[in-house]
Scaffold this active site. Sequence first.
Site, PDB file in Angstrom:
ATOM      1  N   MET A 276       5.021   0.844   0.810  1.00 51.79           N
ATOM      2  CA  MET A 276       3.831   0.357   1.490  1.00 51.79           C
ATOM      3  C   MET A 276       3.471   1.322   2.619  1.00 51.79           C
ATOM      4  SD  MET A 276       2.765  -2.360  -0.032  1.00 51.79           S
ATOM      5  CE  MET A 276       1.514  -2.795   1.188  1.00 51.79           C
TER       6      MET A 276
ATOM      7  N   MET B  27      -0.551 -12.861  -2.487  1.00 57.62           N
ATOM      8  CA  MET B  27      -0.154 -13.140  -1.103  1.00 57.62           C
ATOM      9  C   MET B  27      -0.135 -14.641  -0.862  1.00 57.62           C
ATOM     10  SD  MET B  27      -2.447 -10.277   0.850  1.00 57.62           S
ATOM     11  CE  MET B  27      -2.717  -8.648   0.146  1.00 57.62           C
TER      12      MET B  27
ATOM     13  N   ASP C 290       1.033   2.294  -1.848  1.00 56.24           N
ATOM     14  CA  ASP C 290      -0.041   1.311  -1.694  1.00 56.24           C
ATOM     15  C   ASP C 290      -0.409   1.200  -0.222  1.00 56.24           C
ATOM     16  OD1 ASP C 290      -1.764  -0.851  -1.707  1.00 56.24           O
ATOM     17  OD2 ASP C 290      -0.337  -2.276  -2.554  1.00 56.24           O
TER      18      ASP C 290
ATOM     19  N   SER D   6      -6.428  -1.723  -7.118  1.00 54.02           N
ATOM     20  CA  SER D   6      -6.070  -3.040  -6.595  1.00 54.02           C
ATOM     21  C   SER D   6      -7.284  -3.950  -6.655  1.00 54.02           C
ATOM     22  CB  SER D   6      -5.583  -2.925  -5.157  1.00 54.02           C
ATOM     23  OG  SER D   6      -5.502  -4.216  -4.576  1.00 54.02           O
TER      24      SER D   6
ATOM     25  N   ASP E 285      -2.483  -8.018  -6.324  1.00 52.91           N
ATOM     26  CA  ASP E 285      -1.808  -8.362  -5.071  1.00 52.91           C
ATOM     27  C   ASP E 285      -1.767  -9.872  -4.893  1.00 52.91           C
ATOM     28  OD1 ASP E 285      -1.168  -5.798  -3.816  1.00 52.91           O
ATOM     29  OD2 ASP E 285      -3.333  -5.481  -3.758  1.00 52.91           O
TER      30      ASP E 285
ATOM     31  N   HIS F 290       2.169  -7.423  -7.767  1.00 53.45           N
ATOM     32  CA  HIS F 290       2.890  -7.196  -6.515  1.00 53.45           C
ATOM     33  C   HIS F 290       2.973  -8.516  -5.765  1.00 53.45           C
ATOM     34  CE1 HIS F 290       2.709  -5.040  -2.305  1.00 53.45           C
ATOM     35  NE2 HIS F 290       3.878  -5.612  -2.524  1.00 53.45           N
TER      36      HIS F 290
ATOM     37  N   MET G 116       3.768 -10.530  -2.797  1.00 53.14           N
ATOM     38  CA  MET G 116       4.015 -10.556  -1.351  1.00 53.14           C
ATOM     39  C   MET G 116       4.192 -12.016  -0.944  1.00 53.14           C
ATOM     40  SD  MET G 116       1.294  -7.631  -0.175  1.00 53.14           S
ATOM     41  CE  MET G 116       0.310  -7.713  -1.687  1.00 53.14           C
TER      42      MET G 116
ATOM     43  N   HIS H 298      -3.548  -3.364 -10.681  1.00 48.82           N
ATOM     44  CA  HIS H 298      -2.654  -3.802  -9.599  1.00 48.82           C
ATOM     45  C   HIS H 298      -3.159  -5.126  -9.041  1.00 48.82           C
ATOM     46  CE1 HIS H 298       0.458  -3.027  -6.547  1.00 48.82           C
ATOM     47  NE2 HIS H 298      -0.382  -3.599  -5.686  1.00 48.82           N
TER      48      HIS H 298
END
Length: 219
Positions: free
Chosen positions: A139, A39, A177, A10, A37, A68, A70, A35
């Site tokens: 998660m 957000m 994760d 990540s 992330d 990913h 979010m 990966h």
Amino acid sequence: MSNTIKIAPSILSADFAKLGEEVRAVDLAGADYIHIDVMDGHYVPNITIGPDVVKALRPHSDKVFDVHLMIAPVDPYLEAFANAGSDIITVHAEAGPHTHRTLQAIRNLGKKPGISLNPSTPESVLEYLYEDVNLILVMSVNPGFGGQSFITSQLRKIEAIRKRIEALGLDIDLQVDGGVNVETAKQVIAAGANVLVAGSATFKGGPSKYAENIKALRG
């Protein structure tokens, strides 16, 4: 299930001042996926990066970009992240009212759809979605921040999902994760996961340690 364990560092734990170099470094160190992330400060209490950063990083690695999201609402941003160079786009089951439609939209953009479950989300939400995903992300921390401790109750969820995938005869990556380190990696692999997202455990010690860290996680 394939016995091959994939490691997805990540970049949330990377040095943000030199993300391109960091992506190249973990690529060379043996990462299987990168990966990413994303957000939004709304669905989760943090803000990270947008599609422009994904696009800027794309030339730095040929590895799978495992993005990913979010964010909520998520549907308005799928095309932007697809165009930026994502390979897998994972959305949260709670991020929109029509999860099946969202997964179809990702597939129609030519990308592999993934679905993520928060720690309190039961695996039963997947029951009518297994055939529509390439990846399921459990998660094992509450989403929003790196460096959190692993929530052990999620091991039961991983086991239940792996059994269901096998019962259906499907080829789906089961990813975990949150709080993944050398110790918890063994537990999640034993429970049935085959893709491990690891931020702190990959990036600790600097670039000279990345290959060693990735190898240790793989077991």
